[in-house]
Design a protein around this motif. Structure first.
Motif, mmCIF file in Angstrom:
data_model
loop_
_atom_site.group_PDB
_atom_site.id
_atom_site.type_symbol
_atom_site.label_atom_id
_atom_site.label_comp_id
_atom_site.label_asym_id
_atom_site.label_seq_id
_atom_site.Cartn_x
_atom_site.Cartn_y
_atom_site.Cartn_z
ATOM 1 N N THR A 142 0.907 -1.199 -0.139
ATOM 2 C CA THR A 142 0.000 -0.057 0.043
ATOM 3 C C THR A 142 0.804 1.136 0.104
ATOM 4 N N TRP A 143 2.027 1.220 0.312
ATOM 5 C CA TRP A 143 3.019 2.183 0.300
ATOM 6 C C TRP A 143 3.626 2.709 -1.144
ATOM 7 N N GLU A 146 2.852 6.278 -2.496
ATOM 8 C CA GLU A 146 2.475 7.028 -1.468
ATOM 9 C C GLU A 146 3.566 7.943 -1.300
ATOM 10 N N ARG A 206 6.547 9.225 7.842
ATOM 11 C CA ARG A 206 5.302 8.726 7.248
ATOM 12 C C ARG A 206 4.176 9.289 8.256
ATOM 13 N N ASP A 207 3.188 10.096 7.687
ATOM 14 C CA ASP A 207 1.750 10.274 8.461
ATOM 15 C C ASP A 207 1.089 8.987 8.406
ATOM 16 N N ASP A 208 1.349 8.011 9.216
ATOM 17 C CA ASP A 208 0.664 6.829 9.049
ATOM 18 C C ASP A 208 -0.845 6.812 9.791
ATOM 19 N N PRO A 209 -1.957 6.412 8.910
ATOM 20 C CA PRO A 209 -3.281 6.499 9.144
ATOM 21 C C PRO A 209 -3.412 5.707 10.510
ATOM 22 N N GLU A 210 -2.692 4.835 11.043
ATOM 23 C CA GLU A 210 -2.983 4.210 12.224
ATOM 24 C C GLU A 210 -2.265 4.828 13.746
ATOM 25 N N HIS A 211 -0.831 5.231 13.237
ATOM 26 C CA HIS A 211 -0.126 5.538 14.443
ATOM 27 C C HIS A 211 0.230 6.885 14.214
ATOM 28 N N GLY A 212 -0.116 7.806 13.325
ATOM 29 C CA GLY A 212 0.331 9.037 13.274
ATOM 30 C C GLY A 212 1.543 9.626 12.697
#
Length: 330
Positions: A142-143, A146, A206-212
């Motif tokens: 999925t990366w 991105e 990375r602005d991770d959708p789960e972890h920020g």
């Protein structure tokens, strides 16, 4: 590139142009610069790094190699120091590095850098800046495509000019390997964003959708492939994966981790060159053989390299800053 500067006059420098088609940055205050100074207040900038705990920074193993092998040939009795701030002459905080430890599994043999991570232990903690959390999750398909945020204090182009100012650029991921991932701006060379010499050891966020907001990788190398002749201007870059180095890092730093580490990494069970993402849209067309990339040029971001070899920085004719005029000179 190794950039000379005097502590008393570095702030007088006019800010150079942005990172290779990126922009100057005051974001992510945990991302800083590595300099080496002596008792005469002569300093050399040589890499970038990220605060991952109050008393430890994460950088590239080849930055530690450069300090040990090359910086002492430029200035006498150098002491490594971590600086945070908008540029190396305007530090909001700094700390001497008491010890560098390179990842024991680091290798620059062949055509790629492996496990290019290292830890710097600070002589005194930096409490005024929040450390950046580390992403434990493995990169996945999925990366691909991105944009991640790349930060460092490196040069603005292949001429190695402009080091010493914090900059950032958003660049999309194009390929994921078990040890690193590749990123490349699809724009033409005149407008494409990239990292360059001196950004080594800097953060890939990375602005991770789960972890920020998390630290996903460490700037490791740049490359040119079949249709691009310049590694920084129009080329691509390689990032050392954080997850692969977690067992090493946690031996020396008490960091905050986000996500879940693959148990096989702790057990040493992951082998091979790729993780199977090469069939994803945007993945490197020549993976997993890397034939196009191996036909090109891979460069460590400290100093210059040709045919997979870094040139000793003492042969690069580093620029000095005139103390009176605050301008580059010899």
């Amino acid at each position: 590139m190794l950039l000379f500067f005097g502590l008393a006059i570095a702030a007088a420098q006019a800010p150079p142009p942005p990172i290779v088609n990126g922009e100057t940055s005051s974001n992510f205050p945990a991302v800083g610069a590595l300099v080496a100074c002596n008792e005469e207040d002569t300093c050399v900038f040589f890499c970038s790094a990220t605060l991952i705990s109050p008393d430890a920074v994460l950088t590239a193993a080849h930055c530690i190699e450069a300090f040990n092998d090359d910086v002492s040939t430029i200035i006498t009795d150098p002491t490594p120091t971590f600086i945070v701030g908008p540029d190396i002459g305007n530090a909001s905080a700094r700390a001497v590095i008491a010890q560098f430890i390179a990842n024991p599994d680091y290798s620059d043999a062949g055509s790629r850098f492996i496990n290019d991570t290292g830890v710097g232990l600070l002589a005194a903690p930096i409490d005024s800046v929040d450390p950046l959390p580390l992403l434990l999750d493995a990169p996945n398909s999925t990366w691909i495509g991105e944009p991640l945020t790349f930060l460092g204090y490196g040069a603005t182009g292949d001429d190695e000019m402009g080091s010493g100012v914090k900059r950032e650029a958003d660049i999309p991921v194009t390929f994921i390997d078990t040890n690193f991932f590749l990123s490349e701006d699809p724009a033409d060379a005149a407008t494409a964003k990239n990292v360059c010499f001196g950004d080594s050891g800097g953060a890939v966020v990375r602005d991770d959708p789960e972890h920020g907001v998390v630290l996903a990788g460490v700037n490791s190398f740049v490359f040119n492939n079949d249709d691009k002749s310049s590694p920084c201007e129009g080329g691509g870059n390689g990032t050392a994966r954080i997850d692969r180095s977690v067992p090493f890092i946690e031996s020396f730093a008490d960091f905050e981790g986000k996500g879940e580490l693959d148990p096989a990494i702790r057990e040493g069970g992951i082998t091979g060159d790729t993780d199977g993402t090469t069939d994803q849209p945007g993945a490197c067309a020549t993976a997993p053989g890397y034939s196009a990339l191996e036909a090109g040029l891979w460069l460590g971001l400290v100093g210059m390299a040709t045919a997979f070899r870094r040139i000793n920085p003492r042969r690069i004719n580093p620029r000095r800053i005139n103390p009176r005029r605050g301008q580059p000179g010899q």
